[in-house]
Design a protein around this motif. Structure first.
Motif, PDB file in Angstrom:
ATOM      1  N   ALA A   1      13.124  -5.610  61.267  1.00 47.85           N
ATOM      2  CA  ALA A   1      14.102  -4.655  60.733  1.00 47.85           C
ATOM      3  C   ALA A   1      15.516  -5.051  61.156  1.00 47.85           C
ATOM      4  O   ALA A   1      16.459  -4.970  60.359  1.00 47.85           O
ATOM      5  CB  ALA A   1      13.774  -3.244  61.218  1.00 47.85           C
ATOM      6  N   ARG A   2      15.668  -5.502  62.409  1.00 53.29           N
ATOM      7  CA  ARG A   2      16.983  -5.959  62.882  1.00 53.29           C
ATOM      8  C   ARG A   2      17.454  -7.174  62.094  1.00 53.29           C
ATOM      9  O   ARG A   2      18.609  -7.236  61.661  1.00 53.29           O
ATOM     10  CB  ARG A   2      16.923  -6.305  64.369  1.00 53.29           C
ATOM     11  CG  ARG A   2      18.236  -6.850  64.911  1.00 53.29           C
ATOM     12  CD  ARG A   2      18.123  -7.344  66.343  1.00 53.29           C
ATOM     13  NE  ARG A   2      17.083  -8.316  66.580  1.00 53.29           N
ATOM     14  CZ  ARG A   2      17.219  -9.628  66.378  1.00 53.29           C
ATOM     15  NH1 ARG A   2      18.343 -10.118  65.940  1.00 53.29           N
ATOM     16  NH2 ARG A   2      16.216 -10.445  66.626  1.00 53.29           N
ATOM     17  N   VAL A   3      16.577  -8.120  61.891  1.00 54.01           N
ATOM     18  CA  VAL A   3      16.932  -9.319  61.138  1.00 54.01           C
ATOM     19  C   VAL A   3      17.306  -8.959  59.694  1.00 54.01           C
ATOM     20  O   VAL A   3      18.295  -9.460  59.158  1.00 54.01           O
ATOM     21  CB  VAL A   3      15.782 -10.351  61.173  1.00 54.01           C
ATOM     22  CG1 VAL A   3      16.016 -11.475  60.178  1.00 54.01           C
ATOM     23  CG2 VAL A   3      15.633 -10.922  62.574  1.00 54.01           C
ATOM     24  N   ALA A   4      16.558  -8.070  59.081  1.00 51.68           N
ATOM     25  CA  ALA A   4      16.855  -7.663  57.702  1.00 51.68           C
ATOM     26  C   ALA A   4      18.189  -6.924  57.625  1.00 51.68           C
ATOM     27  O   ALA A   4      18.999  -7.180  56.717  1.00 51.68           O
ATOM     28  CB  ALA A   4      15.732  -6.785  57.159  1.00 51.68           C
TER      29      ALA A   4
ATOM     30  N   GLY B   1      21.038  -9.432  58.325  1.00 52.92           N
ATOM     31  CA  GLY B   1      21.159 -10.323  57.168  1.00 52.92           C
ATOM     32  C   GLY B   1      21.860  -9.628  56.010  1.00 52.92           C
ATOM     33  O   GLY B   1      22.717 -10.221  55.343  1.00 52.92           O
ATOM     34  N   ALA B   2      21.525  -8.365  55.799  1.00 44.04           N
ATOM     35  CA  ALA B   2      22.171  -7.606  54.720  1.00 44.04           C
ATOM     36  C   ALA B   2      23.660  -7.406  55.011  1.00 44.04           C
ATOM     37  O   ALA B   2      24.492  -7.518  54.107  1.00 44.04           O
ATOM     38  CB  ALA B   2      21.474  -6.259  54.542  1.00 44.04           C
ATOM     39  N   VAL B   3      24.005  -7.145  56.267  1.00 42.60           N
ATOM     40  CA  VAL B   3      25.417  -6.964  56.628  1.00 42.60           C
ATOM     41  C   VAL B   3      26.180  -8.271  56.433  1.00 42.60           C
ATOM     42  O   VAL B   3      27.301  -8.286  55.893  1.00 42.60           O
ATOM     43  CB  VAL B   3      25.547  -6.442  58.076  1.00 42.60           C
ATOM     44  CG1 VAL B   3      26.983  -6.509  58.556  1.00 42.60           C
ATOM     45  CG2 VAL B   3      25.018  -5.028  58.173  1.00 42.60           C
ATOM     46  N   ALA B   4      25.598  -9.393  56.858  1.00 46.47           N
ATOM     47  CA  ALA B   4      26.266 -10.690  56.704  1.00 46.47           C
ATOM     48  C   ALA B   4      26.474 -11.031  55.236  1.00 46.47           C
ATOM     49  O   ALA B   4      27.559 -11.470  54.837  1.00 46.47           O
ATOM     50  CB  ALA B   4      25.455 -11.777  57.398  1.00 46.47           C
ATOM     51  N   VAL B   5      25.458 -10.815  54.423  1.00 48.56           N
ATOM     52  CA  VAL B   5      25.584 -11.087  52.988  1.00 48.56           C
ATOM     53  C   VAL B   5      26.621 -10.160  52.360  1.00 48.56           C
ATOM     54  O   VAL B   5      27.438 -10.590  51.539  1.00 48.56           O
ATOM     55  CB  VAL B   5      24.207 -10.950  52.281  1.00 48.56           C
ATOM     56  CG1 VAL B   5      24.353 -10.930  50.776  1.00 48.56           C
ATOM     57  CG2 VAL B   5      23.286 -12.082  52.717  1.00 48.56           C
ATOM     58  N   LEU B   6      26.625  -8.901  52.755  1.00 50.92           N
ATOM     59  CA  LEU B   6      27.598  -7.938  52.238  1.00 50.92           C
ATOM     60  C   LEU B   6      29.021  -8.367  52.572  1.00 50.92           C
ATOM     61  O   LEU B   6      29.919  -8.292  51.720  1.00 50.92           O
ATOM     62  CB  LEU B   6      27.314  -6.537  52.791  1.00 50.92           C
ATOM     63  CG  LEU B   6      28.278  -5.447  52.337  1.00 50.92           C
ATOM     64  CD1 LEU B   6      28.109  -5.175  50.851  1.00 50.92           C
ATOM     65  CD2 LEU B   6      28.049  -4.184  53.137  1.00 50.92           C
ATOM     66  N   LEU B   7      29.250  -8.834  53.793  1.00 43.30           N
ATOM     67  CA  LEU B   7      30.583  -9.296  54.178  1.00 43.30           C
ATOM     68  C   LEU B   7      31.048 -10.473  53.331  1.00 43.30           C
ATOM     69  O   LEU B   7      32.180 -10.503  52.844  1.00 43.30           O
ATOM     70  CB  LEU B   7      30.597  -9.680  55.659  1.00 43.30           C
ATOM     71  CG  LEU B   7      30.630  -8.542  56.659  1.00 43.30           C
ATOM     72  CD1 LEU B   7      30.385  -9.058  58.067  1.00 43.30           C
ATOM     73  CD2 LEU B   7      31.959  -7.818  56.589  1.00 43.30           C
ATOM     74  N   VAL B   8      30.179 -11.451  53.148  1.00 48.06           N
ATOM     75  CA  VAL B   8      30.566 -12.638  52.374  1.00 48.06           C
ATOM     76  C   VAL B   8      30.771 -12.281  50.902  1.00 48.06           C
ATOM     77  O   VAL B   8      31.735 -12.739  50.276  1.00 48.06           O
ATOM     78  CB  VAL B   8      29.524 -13.761  52.553  1.00 48.06           C
ATOM     79  CG1 VAL B   8      29.821 -14.937  51.638  1.00 48.06           C
ATOM     80  CG2 VAL B   8      29.486 -14.224  54.010  1.00 48.06           C
TER      81      VAL B   8
ATOM     82  N   LEU C   1      21.634 -12.151  64.192  1.00 44.39           N
ATOM     83  CA  LEU C   1      20.534 -12.965  63.674  1.00 44.39           C
ATOM     84  C   LEU C   1      20.116 -14.074  64.634  1.00 44.39           C
ATOM     85  O   LEU C   1      19.117 -14.739  64.406  1.00 44.39           O
ATOM     86  CB  LEU C   1      20.927 -13.579  62.324  1.00 44.39           C
ATOM     87  CG  LEU C   1      21.173 -12.591  61.197  1.00 44.39           C
ATOM     88  CD1 LEU C   1      21.657 -13.303  59.953  1.00 44.39           C
ATOM     89  CD2 LEU C   1      19.897 -11.826  60.885  1.00 44.39           C
ATOM     90  N   ARG C   2      20.938 -14.320  65.653  1.00 44.52           N
ATOM     91  CA  ARG C   2      20.666 -15.373  66.640  1.00 44.52           C
ATOM     92  C   ARG C   2      20.579 -16.760  66.003  1.00 44.52           C
ATOM     93  O   ARG C   2      19.796 -17.601  66.415  1.00 44.52           O
ATOM     94  CB  ARG C   2      19.374 -15.093  67.413  1.00 44.52           C
ATOM     95  CG  ARG C   2      19.248 -13.716  67.993  1.00 44.52           C
ATOM     96  CD  ARG C   2      19.913 -13.630  69.343  1.00 44.52           C
ATOM     97  NE  ARG C   2      19.521 -12.426  70.061  1.00 44.52           N
ATOM     98  CZ  ARG C   2      20.305 -11.369  70.162  1.00 44.52           C
ATOM     99  NH1 ARG C   2      21.475 -11.364  69.611  1.00 44.52           N
ATOM    100  NH2 ARG C   2      19.912 -10.313  70.848  1.00 44.52           N
ATOM    101  N   MET C   3      21.404 -16.987  64.993  1.00 41.56           N
ATOM    102  CA  MET C   3      21.470 -18.289  64.306  1.00 41.56           C
ATOM    103  C   MET C   3      22.809 -18.935  64.679  1.00 41.56           C
ATOM    104  O   MET C   3      23.773 -18.874  63.923  1.00 41.56           O
ATOM    105  CB  MET C   3      21.343 -18.094  62.796  1.00 41.56           C
ATOM    106  CG  MET C   3      20.048 -17.454  62.365  1.00 41.56           C
ATOM    107  SD  MET C   3      20.015 -17.004  60.612  1.00 41.56           S
ATOM    108  CE  MET C   3      20.148 -18.589  59.829  1.00 41.56           C
ATOM    109  N   THR C   4      22.847 -19.547  65.851  1.00 41.27           N
ATOM    110  CA  THR C   4      24.122 -20.007  66.398  1.00 41.27           C
ATOM    111  C   THR C   4      24.740 -21.145  65.593  1.00 41.27           C
ATOM    112  O   THR C   4      25.958 -21.168  65.404  1.00 41.27           O
ATOM    113  CB  THR C   4      23.961 -20.442  67.857  1.00 41.27           C
ATOM    114  OG1 THR C   4      22.925 -21.413  67.949  1.00 41.27           O
ATOM    115  CG2 THR C   4      23.625 -19.245  68.729  1.00 41.27           C
ATOM    116  N   ARG C   5      23.963 -22.087  65.127  1.00 40.71           N
ATOM    117  CA  ARG C   5      24.541 -23.200  64.352  1.00 40.71           C
ATOM    118  C   ARG C   5      25.144 -22.715  63.043  1.00 40.71           C
ATOM    119  O   ARG C   5      26.232 -23.131  62.650  1.00 40.71           O
ATOM    120  CB  ARG C   5      23.488 -24.270  64.077  1.00 40.71           C
ATOM    121  CG  ARG C   5      23.105 -25.040  65.299  1.00 40.71           C
ATOM    122  CD  ARG C   5      22.120 -26.114  64.964  1.00 40.71           C
ATOM    123  NE  ARG C   5      21.671 -26.764  66.189  1.00 40.71           N
ATOM    124  CZ  ARG C   5      20.620 -27.513  66.258  1.00 40.71           C
ATOM    125  NH1 ARG C   5      19.868 -27.720  65.183  1.00 40.71           N
ATOM    126  NH2 ARG C   5      20.282 -28.073  67.393  1.00 40.71           N
TER     127      ARG C   5
END
Length: 153
Positions: A10-13, A16-23, A129-133
């Motif tokens: 749920a946290r990842v989803a 991910g939705a917030v990041a996509v919304l921002l972009v 998301l813990r996706m540092t790269r």
């Protein structure tokens, strides 16, 4: 065990939705001006000499490239790059008297909201998301866009 997996997913989803919304919001906001710079074929081109500014808009004398235009003045959104007495290459938005700056400086300035959105999204991508790269890549791209605009203007 299952509850932990459910919370993590749920946290990842959500992140991910917030990041996509921002972009997507950055692209949407940028496209309002960028479409006139990128798809300028068939539109009215010329130069604007700024004669005066208000809080939000600057106006000035418009000299069209084709000399067939009847308009003599246009307005442009006020920014740090628009100052009284400057001459700027512009394209006029169809059906209005509003102009948008063209060239590299105008193109980069039009995509400025996307640069800010990429920087904000990098925080969500790295922290949520813990996706540092991917976060560093997004931050580098957004920062490069902001710095490129700063130096181009």
């Amino acid at each position: 065990m299952k509850r932990t997996v459910l919370v993590r997913n749920a946290r990842v989803a959500a992140m991910g939705a917030v990041a996509v919304l921002l972009v997507v919001a950055g692209v949407w906001s940028s496209w309002a001006s960028a479409q006139h710079v990128l798809l300028s074929k068939g539109r009215e081109h010329g130069t604007l000499t700024v004669t005066g500014c208000t809080e939000e808009m600057c106006s000035g004398r418009f000299v069209p490239e084709d000399r067939g235009s009847s308009r003599s003045t246009v307005v442009i959104a006020r920014s740090v790059a628009v100052a009284k007495g400057r001459t700027l290459p512009v394209v006029v938005k169809p059906g209005t008297d509003e102009a948008v700056r063209t060239g590299w400086a105008g193109g980069l300035h039009a995509w400025l909201p996307l640069g800010g959105a990429l920087l904000l999204a990098s925080l969500v991508i790295g922290g949520g998301l813990r996706m540092t790269r991917t976060a560093w890549s997004s931050a580098a791209l957004g920062g490069a866009l902001l710095l490129g605009t700063f130096f181009a203007l």
